[in-house]
Scaffold this motif. Structure first.
Motif, PDB file in Angstrom:
ATOM      1  N   GLN A 116       8.354  -4.712   6.103  1.00 60.13           N
ATOM      2  CA  GLN A 116       7.410  -4.018   5.250  1.00 60.13           C
ATOM      3  C   GLN A 116       7.326  -2.581   5.712  1.00 60.13           C
ATOM      4  OE1 GLN A 116       3.495  -4.191   6.162  1.00 60.13           O
ATOM      5  NE2 GLN A 116       2.926  -2.909   4.434  1.00 60.13           N
ATOM      6  N   GLU A 117       7.807  -1.673   4.923  1.00 60.45           N
ATOM      7  CA  GLU A 117       7.819  -0.286   5.346  1.00 60.45           C
ATOM      8  C   GLU A 117       7.239   0.644   4.289  1.00 60.45           C
ATOM      9  OE1 GLU A 117       8.563   0.804   8.231  1.00 60.45           O
ATOM     10  OE2 GLU A 117       9.635  -0.880   9.137  1.00 60.45           O
ATOM     11  N   ASP A 118       7.515   0.315   3.033  1.00 62.31           N
ATOM     12  CA  ASP A 118       7.267   1.291   1.979  1.00 62.31           C
ATOM     13  C   ASP A 118       5.895   1.195   1.332  1.00 62.31           C
ATOM     14  OD1 ASP A 118       9.675   2.365   2.350  1.00 62.31           O
ATOM     15  OD2 ASP A 118      10.590   1.678   0.480  1.00 62.31           O
ATOM     16  N   VAL A 119       5.376  -0.015   1.277  1.00 62.17           N
ATOM     17  CA  VAL A 119       4.184  -0.249   0.459  1.00 62.17           C
ATOM     18  C   VAL A 119       3.170  -1.060   1.242  1.00 62.17           C
ATOM     19  CG1 VAL A 119       3.363  -1.216  -1.718  1.00 62.17           C
ATOM     20  CG2 VAL A 119       5.721  -0.427  -1.537  1.00 62.17           C
ATOM     21  N   THR A 120       1.918  -0.817   1.011  1.00 60.71           N
ATOM     22  CA  THR A 120       0.909  -1.706   1.565  1.00 60.71           C
ATOM     23  C   THR A 120      -0.266  -1.834   0.599  1.00 60.71           C
ATOM     24  OG1 THR A 120      -0.283  -2.310   3.572  1.00 60.71           O
ATOM     25  CG2 THR A 120      -0.494  -0.032   2.829  1.00 60.71           C
ATOM     26  N   VAL A 164      -0.805   1.231  -1.904  1.00 62.97           N
ATOM     27  CA  VAL A 164      -0.444   2.569  -1.451  1.00 62.97           C
ATOM     28  C   VAL A 164       1.038   2.565  -1.068  1.00 62.97           C
ATOM     29  CG1 VAL A 164      -0.895   4.388   0.252  1.00 62.97           C
ATOM     30  CG2 VAL A 164      -2.750   2.894  -0.474  1.00 62.97           C
ATOM     31  N   LYS A 166       4.208   4.585   0.871  1.00 63.23           N
ATOM     32  CA  LYS A 166       4.262   5.400   2.078  1.00 63.23           C
ATOM     33  C   LYS A 166       4.557   6.866   1.772  1.00 63.23           C
ATOM     34  CE  LYS A 166       5.845   5.114   6.795  1.00 63.23           C
ATOM     35  NZ  LYS A 166       6.466   4.224   7.765  1.00 63.23           N
TER      36      LYS A 166
ATOM     37  N   ARG B  11      -3.929   7.038   8.803  1.00 63.19           N
ATOM     38  CA  ARG B  11      -3.133   8.261   8.702  1.00 63.19           C
ATOM     39  C   ARG B  11      -4.021   9.348   8.109  1.00 63.19           C
ATOM     40  NH1 ARG B  11       2.313   7.643   9.662  1.00 63.19           N
ATOM     41  NH2 ARG B  11       2.912   5.453   9.655  1.00 63.19           N
ATOM     42  N   LEU B  14      -4.815   9.799   4.366  1.00 59.71           N
ATOM     43  CA  LEU B  14      -5.505   8.780   3.578  1.00 59.71           C
ATOM     44  C   LEU B  14      -6.988   8.758   3.919  1.00 59.71           C
ATOM     45  CD1 LEU B  14      -2.802   6.046   3.997  1.00 59.71           C
ATOM     46  CD2 LEU B  14      -3.469   7.103   1.839  1.00 59.71           C
ATOM     47  N   ASP B  64      -1.119  -0.938  10.189  1.00 62.53           N
ATOM     48  CA  ASP B  64      -0.424  -0.988   8.905  1.00 62.53           C
ATOM     49  C   ASP B  64       0.604   0.135   8.880  1.00 62.53           C
ATOM     50  OD1 ASP B  64      -0.945  -2.110   5.876  1.00 62.53           O
ATOM     51  OD2 ASP B  64      -0.129  -0.073   5.926  1.00 62.53           O
ATOM     52  N   PRO B  65       1.853  -0.187   8.545  1.00 64.17           N
ATOM     53  CA  PRO B  65       2.904   0.837   8.640  1.00 64.17           C
ATOM     54  C   PRO B  65       2.732   1.971   7.634  1.00 64.17           C
ATOM     55  CG  PRO B  65       3.749  -1.152   7.618  1.00 64.17           C
ATOM     56  CD  PRO B  65       2.377  -1.482   8.106  1.00 64.17           C
ATOM     57  N   VAL B  66       1.988   1.727   6.591  1.00 66.54           N
ATOM     58  CA  VAL B  66       1.825   2.759   5.569  1.00 66.54           C
ATOM     59  C   VAL B  66       0.549   3.565   5.788  1.00 66.54           C
ATOM     60  CG1 VAL B  66       1.547   3.172   3.098  1.00 66.54           C
ATOM     61  CG2 VAL B  66       3.139   1.410   3.901  1.00 66.54           C
ATOM     62  N   CYS B  67      -0.538   2.894   6.038  1.00 70.22           N
ATOM     63  CA  CYS B  67      -1.839   3.557   6.066  1.00 70.22           C
ATOM     64  C   CYS B  67      -2.279   4.006   7.450  1.00 70.22           C
ATOM     65  CB  CYS B  67      -2.930   2.615   5.574  1.00 70.22           C
ATOM     66  SG  CYS B  67      -2.684   2.067   3.927  1.00 70.22           S
TER      67      CYS B  67
END
Lengths: 266, 960
Positions: A116-120, A164, A166, B11, B14, B64-67
């Protein structure tokens, strides 16, 4: 005729398994509620089924982040059988917490071996849990669960539903590769601010599908609108009111009958 | 072993939802110099993994890798920003930390085994702040002293939570030779909350035995005899002086509330006032049970945790009723001080009402939602007398097979505790809640607060339902107030029990045998298991990671025997424990207060009064609360709490469909009006019953299947006048139940709801009776909602409007109480309810709403804006008493038994015929113009407003 079989994955804190089971049976499938421990013990168990549902709830209390702990379990114990399930042409549906699990396990939007890298999916902009009804506009023609172009009305009930990406590039990929399954809209199909977009999701995205169109995840609860009297103001509407939610499950069952059962017997 | 520290931040691009929330709260405190609040989650993990693995834990699990971004180790204040204040909030040692438990399990899934995990929250405040302000922010917003510690700045890590192991030390509390003063000192010194008569009874018992009691024996008796567990006030003998007239009760409860139930003797009542919840028939195969509890004192100290464990606790009641029910709906009713109080108006030792309200709502939300039980009905009342004693009523309804409504424990059954582990939380909860509160309570009784973990309860429920279906146990009850002491004591009352306390699984070491026995740690149930079923029980619980541990067995010698490491630490006769509590004789008195009606000026137009009422705290929309609760999970909702064209009108009651395959429904409602209690609690109680019934009827509930529940919240009943007001309400419960042929099936009381301020002054809550009600709906397709449906329809008022503004919200808004409290016509009220119910059942009704707070005008406004339609009404057609001549009384009187009914022109004749001989009149029509227009007898417009304006007034108060 051979039966369409669905598995509804339970875990501590999953709490919509009963109504999801009933919904699937109403749609014509034989549905079992199975604890994730059973699947971890016997990974072949998944082979018996055509549709796998990651249902709603608060798996493991949504501790750390919504769906995170269960996603961690899937990644570390079930990655192979789930990948095989998808590769076998079968269907996966994640609803609410299930969608969060699919995203956090990297199964959605998918394609890059469970990373999982792009979206959360994260906290609603409102900072709180919300239960309310929303309109969804399909954004794809390839998802087997979705009738293209048909706007539906279903409830959401979550505190962490904001999707969201990334980066702008990641978002662009989601769109250009057709991963966006549903957007939140108003009754006329227009996007808008809260409460039309109930959680502040990027570009009003409410659900994602993978590249095959056989894996769908969405925050709203289609299994909560399978009877006329579940509509929030059904008492104002006619007897011929058709619940939108059940259609998604009927389409899935029909797909299995036409594509998987037929091919099995062939 | 290394102590790893992980900090997880949002981040920067956000929004920091948690940080922004804190910032808003700081601004609300009047501190304007803080510019930004950054929040971080902190994980302290004791483990021997290496840096690479630590990176993986941070990257794959915690952040969380995105937030989010993470920092391993302690991050300093942001560079270049000198004015940064660091505050960390840690849980006190021993407090349940569910996130830590989950992280522990997840790291195991990743292939390592940490020795311990703790979590904390870190806040970085940017801006100029004085030390005193830091203290205020930490205390009022960030942390609750009762369960959390604050660590400021870059200080060392909080002390290790490792506790010393416990070594048996048998403690005796000598009692035989004490004089009265000594007995009272012992009771007070040990927080037993036993009075002198009780202490003497206990003294006599041990003199007869010829030995001194151990601590655990006295604690067991104190728990079992606490007001909370035994309801000694409601069951006591009462000599009532009612305006000079003497009335005697041998047992107040049995001669009022319970007497009605016995007299009505309904065949559909399966188990009433006997089990953890009242059980009634639902259909041929199924039964439903309903229980409402209060969790007032804990919610005053820790609003979030108190309310969460309030709902968590009441859910365990249906789970522990009969052989166990499946919970299908929650209810919640709260009473708070006004949220707009200034900080300096709040007494010392009391949290601000707004903080209490937010905390309570969040607590119920987080526990109820996680349990997957829809919260479908509720109400909130505001009065400053609730400021120090907020009331938190939580209810739960469950469904079960009719054949499983009773327990069958036998001698030789094993006592098995299932679910959560036992910790030091909730010690003395039962006795604490039976006493008065003071400004020192938050320090003295911090240990009485229980900490909940909904997921433990949910997974316990999941397995219990399977074990029940498989017939693996003989009886079940919940561990509530009094902990194992009460649960085992109750189950073994007629048998006898022996318990090995060292077998009870603990959250951490260090608990004494007495602490284990009386801890009110949450999420525990006790089941009685035949030895031959034990293996199957252990297997099924283990299969879903729920603990099930044998801690003893039921015997046949009617003794309670407690052991620790094989050594006996206590032995009591069950009979003394359960029936030894002395019978009380209490005095009560009631004098009608000398009140008068105010003379308010007559006006030509009351639109502004209506707008004011709509915005008032009690009447205003509670959508802010309702939407935070999942009211649709389980898929059974039929009439939701919010209804109407925009899904935001105030529903009268909820209807749920307990079984997917049956058209039968269950209507759920409540009624309460503490304002009337200031005039006469008798009429207050009857108004509460009438309101609860009206609400059921309005949505389509059957009139002949109504079951009621009572919850008395009162001040200290040792004061004869306070008890007198309770007697009045109890008498009304009898009269109301008989009139409506609606038995009470369960009840609970919470007395001593008063607060001693630092200066010695006393704040008493007003007498507050909550009436909860449920009834059967034969066909959910016929349910009716309160929103107007179609222009051209006719509007009727059924029921008489009287000159009864006493205790009304109209008077309250004008600063008065008045004297003419709404009375109930015990003969007419059930007739009206029955006719409305039959009209709805026959499909003659398009919409129906009851008149309650704010009277006719508010009810009309709500129907109009919920339906997005207008009304033209004329008060000339309003059925009313002769003395109800003033326009304001007609508009705002809160007279009972009134229903506003919308009928289509086609059904006019049939409906009018059905209402024949009742007070009813067609007061107007539904219009397509979005305007509420009400004219008086002379045709003058007394209310004239756009429905959008009315709705905005109603919604603005809680647009939080």
């Amino acid at each position: 005729m051979e039966q369409v079989r669905a598995i509804i994955l339970r875990a501590a804190g999953i709490n919509t398994d009963l109504e999801t089971q009933y919904t699937l049976e109403l749609a014509g499938a034989k549905a079992d509620r199975v604890h994730i421990n059973r699947l971890i013990e016997d990974k072949g168990l998944l082979d018996q089924y055509h549709i796998a549902i990651f249902p709603g709830g608060f798996s493991y209390g949504d501790d750390v982040a919504a769906g995170k702990i269960m996603a961690n379990q899937v990644v570390h114990h079930l990655a192979e059988p789930v990948q095989k399930f998808i590769d076998d042409g079968k269907l996966v549906l994640g609803i609410c917490n299930g969608f969060q699990v699919l995203v956090k396990a990297g199964i959605l939007p998918g394609g890059t071996n469970f990373r999982q890298e792009d979206v959360t999916i994260t906290n609603n902009d409102s900072g709180k849990y919300e239960d309310r009804w929303v309109y969804l506009q399909p954004q794809t023609d390839r998802c087997v669960f979705i009738e293209p172009g048909k706007r539906i009305y279903v409830p959401i009930a979550h505190g962490e539903g904001k999707l969201v990406a990334k980066s702008p590039e990641a978002l662009e990929r989601l769109k250009s590769e057709g991963h966006v399954a549903f957007k939140y809209v108003d009754a006329n199909g227009q996007e808008g601010p809260f409460p039309i977009n109930p959680n502040g999701s990027t570009e009003s995205i409410a659900g994602l599908t993978d590249k095959t169109g056989r894996v769908l995840g969405l925050m709203p609860h289609p299994e909560r609108y399978i009877r006329r009297t579940q509509h929030p103001h059904w008492s104002r509407l006619g007897k011929d009111l058709r619940p939108d939610g059940i259609e998604m499950f009927r389409r899935a069952v029909k797909y299995v009958r036409e594509n998987l059962l037929a091919s099995c017997s062939a | 072993m290394r102590q790893w520290r992980f900090e997880v931040f949002n981040r920067p691009s956000l929004p920091d939802v948690a940080g922004n929330g804190v910032l808003a709260d700081i601004r609300e405190l009047g501190i304007t110099t803080v510019e930004v609040v950054q929040s971080a989650r902190v994980f302290l993990i004791e483990a021997d993994f290496d840096e690479t693995f630590a990176e993986r834990v941070a990257r794959e699990l915690l952040a969380d890798p995105v937030c989010e971004q993470y920092h391993i180790g302690r991050s300093g204040p942001p560079a270049g920003l000198a004015k940064a204040t660091l505050i960390e909030v840690h849980l006190k040692s021993g407090v349940t930390d569910p996130v830590a438990e989950s992280v522990m399990a997840a790291i195991k899934d990743m292939g390592a085994t940490p020795a311990g995990v703790r979590t904390a929250r870190k806040y970085i405040l940017l801006g100029e702040i004085k030390p005193s302000q830091v203290e205020t922010i930490a205390r009022k917003i960030l942390a609750n002293d009762v369960i959390e510690d604050v660590v400021l700045g870059d200080q060392a890590e909080p002390p290790s939570p490792h506790l010393k192991p416990y070594e048996l030390n048998l403690v005796h509390w000598p009692i035989r030779d004490l004089d009265d003063a000594g007995l009272e000192a012992l009771s007070k010194g040990r927080d037993l909350f036993l009075n002198l008569v009780e202490m003497k009874t206990i003294q006599e018992y041990f003199r007869t035995l010829g030995r001194e009691p151990t601590d655990i024996e006295l604690e067991s008796i104190a728990q079992t005899w606490s007001e909370h567990c035994v309801h000694k006030t409601l069951k006591s003998q009462v000599d009532m002086d009612h305006e000079g007239q003497q009335i005697h009760f041998d047992n107040l409860l049995k001669e009022t509330v319970f007497k009605a139930t016995k007299q009505l003797d309904k065949p559909w009542c399966i188990s009433v006032f006997a089990d953890n919840a009242g059980v009634v028939e639902f259909d041929e195969e199924s039964a439903v049970c309903f229980k409402v509890e209060t969790h007032n004192h804990p919610s005053a100290l820790d609003p979030y945790g108190g309310a969460a464990t309030g709902i968590g606790g009441v859910i365990r009641d249906p789970m522990g009723t009969g052989m166990g029910a499946r919970p299908i709906a929650n209810t919640d009713i709260f009473c708070f001080g006004r949220p707009d109080k200034r900080l300096d108006e709040v007494p010392k030792g009391v949290l601000h009402p707004r903080r209490i309200m937010r905390g309570v709502v969040s607590g119920v939300r987080d526990y109820g939602n996680r349990m997957g039980i829809p919260t479908v009905n509720g109400a909130i009342y505001f009065d400053d007398r609730y400021m120090a004693n907020p009331l938190v009523y939580c209810g739960n309804i469950g469904v079960m097979d009719k054949s499983k409504a009773f327990k069958h424990q036998q001698s030789g059954n094993l006592i098995v505790v299932v679910g959560g582990r036992t910790g030091r939380d909730g010690i003395h909860g039962a006795t604490f809640s039976s006493g008065q509160m003071t400004h020192e309570h938050e320090t003295i009784f911090s240990h009485a607060v229980q900490i909940g973990n909904a997921i433990t309860e949910k997974k316990t429920l999941d397995v219990l339902l399977q074990a029940n279906e498989a017939g693996l146990y003989e009886a079940i009850t919940d561990c509530g107030a009094g902990g194992l002491s009460s649960a085992v004591g109750e189950m073994g009352e007629k048998l006898g029990a022996e318990v090995d306390l060292d077998k009870v699984p603990l959250k951490y070491t260090g608990l004494s045998y007495t602490e284990i026995w009386i801890s009110e740690a949450q999420e525990r149930m006790v089941i009685a298991v035949k030895p031959e079923n034990l293996e199957a029980v252990q297997k099924i619980f283990a299969s879903e990671n729920v603990e099930a541990t044998v801690i003893g067995r039921f015997t046949d010698d009617k003794k309670l025997r407690l052991r620790y490491n094989g050594r006996q630490v206590g032995e009591l006769d069950m009979e003394f424990l359960h029936d030894g509590v002395p019978k009380y004789r209490r005095r009560a008195s009631w004098k009608n207060p000398k009140l008068s009606e105010p003379t308010l000026p007559k006006k030509d137009n009351y639109t502004d009064d209506l707008l004011g009422l709509l915005s008032s705290y009690n009447i205003a929309s509670k959508e802010w609360v309702i939407r935070q609760y999942d009211h649709e999970v389980q898929g059974g909702s039929v009439v939701k709490p919010l209804v109407g064209v925009a899904n935001d009108g105030p529903s009268d009651a909820a209807v749920v469909q307990p079984k997917y395959t049956s058209q039968k429904g269950l209507a759920i409602s409540c009624g309460m009006n503490p304002l009337y209690g200031d005039i006469d609690p008798y009429w207050m109680a009857l108004a509460g019953i009438d309101e609860a019934v009206r609400n059921l009827i309005c949505v389509g509930g059957r009139v002949d299947r109504i079951a009621l529940l009572d919850n008395f919240c009162w001040a200290r009943c040792t004061d004869p006048e306070v008890l007198g007001s309770l007697v009045r309400a109890a008498q009304a419960c009898y009269d109301g139940a008989i009139a409506y042929q609606a038995p009470f099936i369960s009840g609970k009381d919470s007395l001593n709801n008063e607060f001693v301020c630092e200066d010695g002054s006393l704040i008493r809550i007003p007498p507050t009776l909550l009436v909860s009600a449920m009834s059967i709906v034969d066909d959910i397709d016929k349910c009716v909602t309160m929103d107007l449906k179609r222009a051209g329809n006719l509007l009727f008022v059924v029921g008489r409007t009287c000159n009864e503004l006493g205790g009304s919200h109209y008077y309250k808004e004008n600063g008065h109480t008045g004297a003419n409290v709404p009375k109930l016509d015990l003969k007419l009220a059930p007739q009206i309810a029955a006719r409305i119910a039959s009209a709805i059942a026959d499909g003659l009704v398009a919409g129906c709403h009851d008149c309650s707070e704010g009277g006719l005008a508010v009810a009309l406004a709500e129907m109009a804006f919920a339906g997005g339609l207008g009304i033209e009404a004329n008060l000339r057609r309003l059925p009313r008493s002769k003395d109800c001549s003033r326009t304001d009384a007609q508009l705002f009187s809160e007279s009972n038994s009134r229903y506003i009914v919308e009928v289509t022109p086609e059904n006019f004749d049939a409906f009018a015929k059905r209402m024949l001989n009742l007070p009813f009149g067609q007061i107007g029509t539904v219009t397509g113009t979005p305007r509420l227009l009400v004219k008086d007898d002379d045709g003058r417009k007394v209310i004239d407003a756009e429905i959008g304006v009315l709705k905005e007034a109603w919604q603005r108060t809680f647009a939080w």
